[in-house]
Design an enzyme around this catalytic site. Sequence first.
Site, mmCIF file in Angstrom:
data_model
loop_
_atom_site.group_PDB
_atom_site.id
_atom_site.type_symbol
_atom_site.label_atom_id
_atom_site.label_comp_id
_atom_site.label_asym_id
_atom_site.label_seq_id
_atom_site.Cartn_x
_atom_site.Cartn_y
_atom_site.Cartn_z
ATOM 1 N N HIS A 187 -25.265 44.385 -45.270
ATOM 2 C CA HIS A 187 -24.827 44.500 -43.864
ATOM 3 C C HIS A 187 -25.544 43.473 -42.999
ATOM 4 O O HIS A 187 -24.930 42.766 -42.190
ATOM 5 C CB HIS A 187 -25.136 45.924 -43.383
ATOM 6 C CG HIS A 187 -25.146 46.134 -41.901
ATOM 7 N ND1 HIS A 187 -26.186 45.724 -41.087
ATOM 8 C CD2 HIS A 187 -24.257 46.732 -41.065
ATOM 9 C CE1 HIS A 187 -25.940 46.045 -39.841
ATOM 10 N NE2 HIS A 187 -24.775 46.663 -39.792
ATOM 11 N N ASN A 188 -26.861 43.343 -43.182
ATOM 12 C CA ASN A 188 -27.625 42.395 -42.379
ATOM 13 C C ASN A 188 -27.297 40.951 -42.747
ATOM 14 O O ASN A 188 -27.310 40.064 -41.892
ATOM 15 C CB ASN A 188 -29.116 42.660 -42.532
ATOM 16 C CG ASN A 188 -29.580 43.829 -41.682
ATOM 17 O OD1 ASN A 188 -28.786 44.714 -41.368
ATOM 18 N ND2 ASN A 188 -30.834 43.853 -41.325
ATOM 19 N N GLY A 223 -30.026 49.498 -33.655
ATOM 20 C CA GLY A 223 -30.947 48.848 -32.735
ATOM 21 C C GLY A 223 -31.321 49.722 -31.555
ATOM 22 O O GLY A 223 -31.392 50.942 -31.646
ATOM 23 N N SER A 226 -28.682 51.236 -38.896
ATOM 24 C CA SER A 226 -28.308 50.170 -37.971
ATOM 25 C C SER A 226 -27.962 50.785 -36.624
ATOM 26 O O SER A 226 -27.441 51.897 -36.547
ATOM 27 C CB SER A 226 -27.099 49.397 -38.518
ATOM 28 O OG SER A 226 -26.720 48.362 -37.638
ATOM 29 N N GLU A 251 -24.216 40.158 -40.955
ATOM 30 C CA GLU A 251 -24.590 39.982 -39.547
ATOM 31 C C GLU A 251 -25.059 38.550 -39.285
ATOM 32 O O GLU A 251 -24.702 37.940 -38.274
ATOM 33 C CB GLU A 251 -25.687 40.995 -39.226
ATOM 34 C CG GLU A 251 -26.245 40.965 -37.829
ATOM 35 C CD GLU A 251 -27.408 41.930 -37.720
ATOM 36 O OE1 GLU A 251 -28.567 41.468 -37.609
ATOM 37 O OE2 GLU A 251 -27.165 43.159 -37.775
ATOM 38 N N MET A 256 -36.751 51.815 -32.653
ATOM 39 C CA MET A 256 -35.704 52.682 -33.172
ATOM 40 C C MET A 256 -36.196 54.098 -33.405
ATOM 41 O O MET A 256 -35.516 55.067 -33.061
ATOM 42 C CB MET A 256 -35.120 52.103 -34.468
ATOM 43 C CG MET A 256 -34.166 50.951 -34.230
ATOM 44 S SD MET A 256 -33.356 50.365 -35.738
ATOM 45 C CE MET A 256 -32.381 51.787 -36.210
ATOM 46 N N GLY A 257 -37.384 54.240 -33.985
ATOM 47 C CA GLY A 257 -37.886 55.568 -34.305
ATOM 48 C C GLY A 257 -37.989 56.474 -33.093
ATOM 49 O O GLY A 257 -37.563 57.641 -33.126
ATOM 50 N N LYS A 288 -27.357 48.321 -46.697
ATOM 51 C CA LYS A 288 -27.889 47.857 -45.406
ATOM 52 C C LYS A 288 -28.342 46.399 -45.500
ATOM 53 O O LYS A 288 -28.181 45.613 -44.544
ATOM 54 C CB LYS A 288 -29.068 48.746 -44.985
ATOM 55 C CG LYS A 288 -29.787 48.297 -43.700
ATOM 56 C CD LYS A 288 -28.850 48.187 -42.496
ATOM 57 C CE LYS A 288 -29.581 48.163 -41.163
ATOM 58 N NZ LYS A 288 -30.637 47.169 -41.036
ATOM 59 N N ASN A 348 -36.333 49.210 -43.261
ATOM 60 C CA ASN A 348 -35.625 48.138 -43.971
ATOM 61 C C ASN A 348 -36.320 47.769 -45.276
ATOM 62 O O ASN A 348 -36.602 46.604 -45.540
ATOM 63 C CB ASN A 348 -35.507 46.898 -43.073
ATOM 64 C CG ASN A 348 -34.451 47.069 -42.000
ATOM 65 O OD1 ASN A 348 -33.487 47.813 -42.170
ATOM 66 N ND2 ASN A 348 -34.632 46.397 -40.875
ATOM 67 N N GLY A 391 -41.545 53.256 -33.384
ATOM 68 C CA GLY A 391 -41.219 51.951 -32.838
ATOM 69 C C GLY A 391 -39.963 52.049 -31.985
ATOM 70 O O GLY A 391 -39.553 53.131 -31.567
#
Length: 302
Positions: free
Chosen positions: A176-177, A123, A121, A180, A11-12, A173, A95, A9
């Site tokens: 963290h979100n 993006g 993280s 955010e 990020m991947g 994480k 996630n 995707g």
Amino acid sequence: MRLALVGLGKMGANMVRRLVRNGHEVIVFNRSKGPVEEVAKEGAIPAESLADVVSKLPTPRVVWLMLPAGDVTEEHLHQFMDLLSPGDVIVDGGNSNFNDTIRRAEMVKAKGLHYLDVGTSGGIWGITEGYSMMVGGEKEAVEILRPALETLAPAPDLGWGHMGPSGSGHFVKMVHNGIEYGMMQAYAEGFDIMRARKDFNLDLHQISEVWKYGSVVRSWLLDLTADALKEDQELSDIAPYVTDSGEGRWTVFESINMDVPAPVITLALQMRFISRQDSSYAAKLLAAMRKGFGGHAVKSAK
């Protein structure tokens, strides 16, 4: 090092590119062939199946999953558990809910495999800026993965760390979100207040640029806000509809379960729900920020 990355995707695919550009050999697989063909042109090694992925790896094998949380990750995990050998490492960089991660780690351990959860993280900007990675799992497995972590991070000794046992990476994480969400909501509300003061005729883009330097509220989210406002301060093409990936919800659930007050994060999550029912400028700005840092789709105002 040679490792596999499954799930190309936004990020991947960029993680593969960053690894390949820095000398790693990356075996890639994706259900749809297009992304595989794209990264193969840039030096990645395509695989035809999950079995082919495993056949192309030296021991201890490292398979990094960058897949949607839930059933897709679970399905791939079970398939790799049957294909890999004791001592090999499975990495979940998506996630996933940390409770699922704890359960999966026990399952994987029973097969003699290692399981690492890497909250990731960065993006769509991680390919150039590096990724922030929060790693959970056994230290032995972290050391096997270290060369890749040091390449993906902003610097070998910056932006990543071993958080603790299995589940801790995804837990950190998740929080963290949640943070955010609160930061984004504060920016969106503040700019909405300034926009409402019509007699001052404030230039919101100018203000965002001023705040980027020296201000205590400067941040990458503010940089992205400035970029969005530069194009169109009214955000005319964006509908005031803000989705959520689920981790904000999980953060709120955990705060309730552990009796830890989290009113800002909770309210920020609720404001996203409100955005789906009425029209607000703040919601438009939230949607623009999500597009800026993660490439998330926005709902067109049309």
